[in-house]
Design a protein around this motif. Sequence first.
Motif, PDB file in Angstrom:
ATOM      1  N   GLN A 346       0.801  -1.221   0.000  1.00  0.00           N
ATOM      2  CA  GLN A 346       0.000   0.000   0.000  1.00  0.00           C
ATOM      3  C   GLN A 346       0.836   1.275   0.000  1.00  0.00           C
ATOM      4  N   THR A 347       2.020   1.238   0.624  1.00  0.00           N
ATOM      5  CA  THR A 347       2.828   2.461   0.741  1.00  0.00           C
ATOM      6  C   THR A 347       4.045   2.464  -0.178  1.00  0.00           C
ATOM      7  N   GLY A 348       4.423   1.281  -0.673  1.00  0.00           N
ATOM      8  CA  GLY A 348       5.611   1.197  -1.519  1.00  0.00           C
ATOM      9  C   GLY A 348       6.907   1.161  -0.733  1.00  0.00           C
ATOM     10  N   VAL A 349       6.801   1.155   0.611  1.00  0.00           N
ATOM     11  CA  VAL A 349       7.977   1.135   1.475  1.00  0.00           C
ATOM     12  C   VAL A 349       7.737   0.119   2.589  1.00  0.00           C
ATOM     13  N   SER A 350       8.769  -0.635   2.941  1.00  0.00           N
ATOM     14  CA  SER A 350       8.623  -1.636   3.996  1.00  0.00           C
ATOM     15  C   SER A 350       8.586  -0.974   5.374  1.00  0.00           C
ATOM     16  N   TRP A 351       8.097  -1.745   6.368  1.00  0.00           N
ATOM     17  CA  TRP A 351       8.091  -1.253   7.748  1.00  0.00           C
ATOM     18  C   TRP A 351       9.503  -0.858   8.199  1.00  0.00           C
ATOM     19  N   ASN A 352      10.467  -1.721   7.895  1.00  0.00           N
ATOM     20  CA  ASN A 352      11.835  -1.474   8.376  1.00  0.00           C
ATOM     21  C   ASN A 352      12.414  -0.174   7.824  1.00  0.00           C
ATOM     22  N   LYS A 353      12.124   0.141   6.572  1.00  0.00           N
ATOM     23  CA  LYS A 353      12.672   1.356   5.986  1.00  0.00           C
ATOM     24  C   LYS A 353      11.948   2.607   6.465  1.00  0.00           C
ATOM     25  N   ARG A 354      10.637   2.489   6.711  1.00  0.00           N
ATOM     26  CA  ARG A 354       9.850   3.681   7.028  1.00  0.00           C
ATOM     27  C   ARG A 354       9.727   3.948   8.523  1.00  0.00           C
ATOM     28  N   PHE A 355       9.597   2.893   9.342  1.00  0.00           N
ATOM     29  CA  PHE A 355       9.253   3.106  10.749  1.00  0.00           C
ATOM     30  C   PHE A 355      10.230   2.514  11.759  1.00  0.00           C
ATOM     31  N   ARG A 356      11.049   1.541  11.365  1.00  0.00           N
ATOM     32  CA  ARG A 356      11.836   0.801  12.356  1.00  0.00           C
ATOM     33  C   ARG A 356      12.765   1.712  13.171  1.00  0.00           C
ATOM     34  N   LYS A 357      13.375   2.703  12.527  1.00  0.00           N
ATOM     35  CA  LYS A 357      14.341   3.560  13.234  1.00  0.00           C
ATOM     36  C   LYS A 357      13.703   4.264  14.419  1.00  0.00           C
ATOM     37  N   ASN A 358      12.478   4.762  14.245  1.00  0.00           N
ATOM     38  CA  ASN A 358      11.824   5.522  15.309  1.00  0.00           C
ATOM     39  C   ASN A 358      10.910   4.687  16.185  1.00  0.00           C
ATOM     40  N   PHE A 359      10.393   3.552  15.668  1.00  0.00           N
ATOM     41  CA  PHE A 359       9.387   2.803  16.411  1.00  0.00           C
ATOM     42  C   PHE A 359       9.788   1.356  16.721  1.00  0.00           C
ATOM     43  N   GLY A 360      10.939   0.912  16.202  1.00  0.00           N
ATOM     44  CA  GLY A 360      11.417  -0.423  16.506  1.00  0.00           C
ATOM     45  C   GLY A 360      10.795  -1.498  15.632  1.00  0.00           C
ATOM     46  N   PRO A 361      11.129  -2.790  15.895  1.00  0.00           N
ATOM     47  CA  PRO A 361      10.549  -3.901  15.137  1.00  0.00           C
ATOM     48  C   PRO A 361       9.033  -3.908  15.262  1.00  0.00           C
ATOM     49  N   ILE A 362       8.367  -4.393  14.234  1.00  0.00           N
ATOM     50  CA  ILE A 362       6.905  -4.313  14.207  1.00  0.00           C
ATOM     51  C   ILE A 362       6.257  -5.131  15.326  1.00  0.00           C
ATOM     52  N   VAL A 363       6.860  -6.272  15.682  1.00  0.00           N
ATOM     53  CA  VAL A 363       6.275  -7.096  16.748  1.00  0.00           C
ATOM     54  C   VAL A 363       6.317  -6.341  18.081  1.00  0.00           C
ATOM     55  N   LYS A 364       7.450  -5.730  18.406  1.00  0.00           N
ATOM     56  CA  LYS A 364       7.550  -4.958  19.650  1.00  0.00           C
ATOM     57  C   LYS A 364       6.619  -3.763  19.620  1.00  0.00           C
ATOM     58  N   PHE A 365       6.447  -3.162  18.447  1.00  0.00           N
ATOM     59  CA  PHE A 365       5.537  -2.022  18.310  1.00  0.00           C
ATOM     60  C   PHE A 365       4.100  -2.452  18.602  1.00  0.00           C
ATOM     61  N   LEU A 366       3.702  -3.605  18.074  1.00  0.00           N
ATOM     62  CA  LEU A 366       2.339  -4.105  18.309  1.00  0.00           C
ATOM     63  C   LEU A 366       2.140  -4.446  19.782  1.00  0.00           C
ATOM     64  N   GLU A 367       3.150  -5.052  20.400  1.00  0.00           N
ATOM     65  CA  GLU A 367       3.042  -5.414  21.812  1.00  0.00           C
ATOM     66  C   GLU A 367       2.957  -4.175  22.688  1.00  0.00           C
ATOM     67  N   LYS A 368       3.703  -3.146  22.330  1.00  0.00           N
ATOM     68  CA  LYS A 368       3.672  -1.918  23.114  1.00  0.00           C
ATOM     69  C   LYS A 368       2.318  -1.236  23.009  1.00  0.00           C
ATOM     70  N   ASN A 369       1.703  -1.293  21.834  1.00  0.00           N
ATOM     71  CA  ASN A 369       0.389  -0.687  21.623  1.00  0.00           C
ATOM     72  C   ASN A 369      -0.719  -1.720  21.818  1.00  0.00           C
ATOM     73  N   HIS A 370      -0.619  -2.426  22.937  1.00  0.00           N
ATOM     74  CA  HIS A 370      -1.579  -3.503  23.218  1.00  0.00           C
ATOM     75  C   HIS A 370      -2.986  -2.983  23.474  1.00  0.00           C
ATOM     76  N   ASP A 371      -3.112  -1.685  23.769  1.00  0.00           N
ATOM     77  CA  ASP A 371      -4.444  -1.124  23.968  1.00  0.00           C
ATOM     78  C   ASP A 371      -5.178  -0.934  22.640  1.00  0.00           C
ATOM     79  N   VAL A 372      -4.434  -1.016  21.517  1.00  0.00           N
ATOM     80  CA  VAL A 372      -5.032  -0.839  20.188  1.00  0.00           C
ATOM     81  C   VAL A 372      -5.090  -2.161  19.429  1.00  0.00           C
ATOM     82  N   PHE A 373      -4.021  -2.967  19.558  1.00  0.00           N
ATOM     83  CA  PHE A 373      -3.915  -4.198  18.775  1.00  0.00           C
ATOM     84  C   PHE A 373      -3.864  -5.430  19.666  1.00  0.00           C
ATOM     85  N   VAL A 374      -4.372  -6.553  19.133  1.00  0.00           N
ATOM     86  CA  VAL A 374      -4.249  -7.857  19.785  1.00  0.00           C
ATOM     87  C   VAL A 374      -3.265  -8.687  18.976  1.00  0.00           C
TER      88      VAL A 374
END
Length: 540
Positions: A346-374
Amino acid sequence: MLEGLFGEEDLTSSRISEPSKPGIQSPPRPRYQCGLAGISNQGATCYLNSLLQTLLYTPEFRESLFDLTEDELGSFDSNDIPGKKVRVIPLQLQKLFTRLLLSNQQSISTTELTDSFGWNNKEELQQHDVQELNRILFSAVEASLVGTSGKDLIKRLYHGTLVNQIICSVCGKVSEREEDYLDLTLTVTGNNSLEEALYGSFVDMESMDGKNQYKCESCNKLVNAKKGAKLRSLPEILSISFLRFSFDYQKMERYKEEHSSEYELFSVVIHKGGAYGGHYHAFIKDVDSLGKWIHPDEETIQLPTDPSTGEVDYIEVDSPVELIQAILVRNHVLTIDKLCAEISKQTGVSWNKRFRKNFGPIVKFLEKNHDVFVFDPGSNRVSLRNSTKMKADEEQNSLTTTAEPRIKRPQSPIPMPGQAWFNFDDSRVSPIREKEIEKQYQGKESAYMLFYRRKTLTRPKEAEGNPAYKVPDNLVTDIIIENDELSRKSGSSDKAIIMSVNSKFHKLICIINSQTYKSTSNLTDTSERAQDYYACITAL
């Protein structure tokens, strides 16, 4: 590090304008449901954005800035008048603050302000330290206001005095050296709380003995002594910064430390990341109740759309939370691999290239935002926790989906007026619960600067819920014109909404003018137009 960051005031801009993108341009997105505006990130200006939002929501700074008139500051139109001094930085701050308060846009650009600093693209793409920027910016503002009624603005609000003392243990003589401060710098290492850090810095005293004895002038010999710093005077707005970065002499690199009063906390500038990079955002208390606080799990998410197709423009979604929410609304449940593939698609860019530097690996990001995601580690699947409302810019209806059934927690009460907190994260502004602030003392995402107001600083009733309070009429008029233009660009579906926003601000100016001037003959054309305009809107 920031030496020369602010150049001489100059109305000419060194910025080379970027070519516009081909095709139909999306109109600016309207404000979030909370009613507050964010600030666009120019590349790596999150540290600047966090500080500017803090200054905006410091009522005493904001209103002192607006009290400065064109007679004192000059105007952009008077640049060609010989001998006329134009104070560009305070003028640009006034203009930016007015837009943040009144313009019906989701986020506001700071390019005109940074141009007035003399910044180039290199500065905007390089992240700096927010504490050092705070000191340099205040110095630039002070220099800009010399010779005006606001010449002591920074000193009056932010300057305090501390005294360095050495007390002779033999004769008791106290040697003192005073110095001013704009913020108190506290160490994190070895302290478990703010109180401990303050006690260690300004109550405890260091012993000077052995090889470190003190040469007392009265005793005329080396003696044991006590050395320490004491706070002699406190400012109206108290700023505290944490020394979170230390140097490891074995690895030869910097690293980040992860460890009721007469003031009340109103802003926390937060840094997440390491010693060589990361991201700044700010938790700020809405002292004047300018925004609308809603429960975070009920917040409507606004998604940008592509004008040519009407579909959600995933590339323009700059919040990773909103991006994943938008994808899961349509796909309900996805494995991590499929979610990452969908982000790339959808964005033409992977998670690692666009968000990893500021938000970390996607699994840790999802776990941290447990109030939004399961996230289920066993099946490696992720879904939305709650029924989440997603509103596209061009339509009023929303798409919803519900994750697995669960017992709904009782909602926390809505904060009292003047007590609501919001997260200002560049262009994104969202309500937060006050208990979130308690988690910010240690960890990779932690408080970097704290701002306090004296409890004796009371706010006038007229300022409550009034974003136009003390904003000069000429600036409000500019925003009315700007909002009218936004109305035309956004199309008929959004026109009524934007016009209603304008009518609110027109009405506020009527109130302000009627309180400021004693006779109706002194009312400006702006306020007279407001009454007709408001009557027209209410008839819609």
